[in-house]
Design a protein around this motif. Structure first.
Motif, PDB file in Angstrom:
ATOM      1  N   VAL A   5       0.869  -1.168   0.000  1.00 16.81           N
ATOM      2  CA  VAL A   5       0.000   0.000   0.000  1.00 16.81           C
ATOM      3  C   VAL A   5       0.911   1.225   0.000  1.00 16.81           C
ATOM      4  CG1 VAL A   5      -1.820   1.265   1.193  1.00 16.81           C
ATOM      5  CG2 VAL A   5      -1.796  -1.241   1.272  1.00 16.81           C
ATOM      6  N   ARG A  55      -6.175  -7.484  -3.232  1.00 17.90           N
ATOM      7  CA  ARG A  55      -6.294  -6.061  -3.538  1.00 17.90           C
ATOM      8  C   ARG A  55      -7.443  -5.444  -2.748  1.00 17.90           C
ATOM      9  NH1 ARG A  55      -4.106  -3.284  -7.177  1.00 17.90           N
ATOM     10  NH2 ARG A  55      -3.578  -5.057  -8.484  1.00 17.90           N
ATOM     11  N   GLU A  59      -7.076  -2.455  -0.023  1.00 26.05           N
ATOM     12  CA  GLU A  59      -7.827  -1.198  -0.132  1.00 26.05           C
ATOM     13  C   GLU A  59      -8.655  -0.950   1.120  1.00 26.05           C
ATOM     14  OE1 GLU A  59      -9.961  -1.508  -3.818  1.00 26.05           O
ATOM     15  OE2 GLU A  59      -8.149  -1.135  -5.012  1.00 26.05           O
ATOM     16  N   ARG A  63      -8.231   2.255   3.668  1.00 27.27           N
ATOM     17  CA  ARG A  63      -9.340   3.157   4.025  1.00 27.27           C
ATOM     18  C   ARG A  63      -9.612   3.166   5.534  1.00 27.27           C
ATOM     19  NH1 ARG A  63     -11.200   1.349  -1.049  1.00 27.27           N
ATOM     20  NH2 ARG A  63     -11.367   3.105  -2.465  1.00 27.27           N
ATOM     21  N   SER A  75      -2.471   3.865  -3.172  1.00 30.08           N
ATOM     22  CA  SER A  75      -2.650   2.885  -4.235  1.00 30.08           C
ATOM     23  C   SER A  75      -2.195   1.541  -3.689  1.00 30.08           C
ATOM     24  CB  SER A  75      -1.850   3.267  -5.484  1.00 30.08           C
ATOM     25  OG  SER A  75      -0.469   3.281  -5.211  1.00 30.08           O
TER      26      SER A  75
END
Length: 79
Positions: A5, A55, A59, A63, A75
């Motif tokens: 990340v 992935r 993510e 968050r 990303s």
């Protein structure tokens, strides 16, 4: 599966750590260095072989904890 990340400050957000590095480089004789931005990389090992799932987990983690989306972009890269 390895997940990386990448977290960076959004454009326009002050980067005091980057400024400190910029000044230190100048004091060491590196006069031609432009703006310096300091980013971070968080490497995670996840117990899955499914790249899409890895992935999605990366993510979700970004968050929830790894990035402050008000001032940072992120990303996710899966290996």
């Amino acid at each position: 599966m390895k997940v990386r990340v990448y977290v960076s400050l959004k454009d326009g957000v002050l980067d005091p750590q980057g400024k400190a590095v910029e000044h230190a480089l100048e004091s060491l004789g590196f006069k031609d260095v432009g703006e310096v931005r300091v980013n971070r990389v968080v490497e995670l090992e996840l117990p899955t072989n499914d790249a899409d799932q890895a992935r999605a987990q990366g993510e979700a983690m970004a968050r929830a904890l790894l990035a402050n989306e008000v001032i940072e972009n992120f990303s996710v890269e899966v290996e």
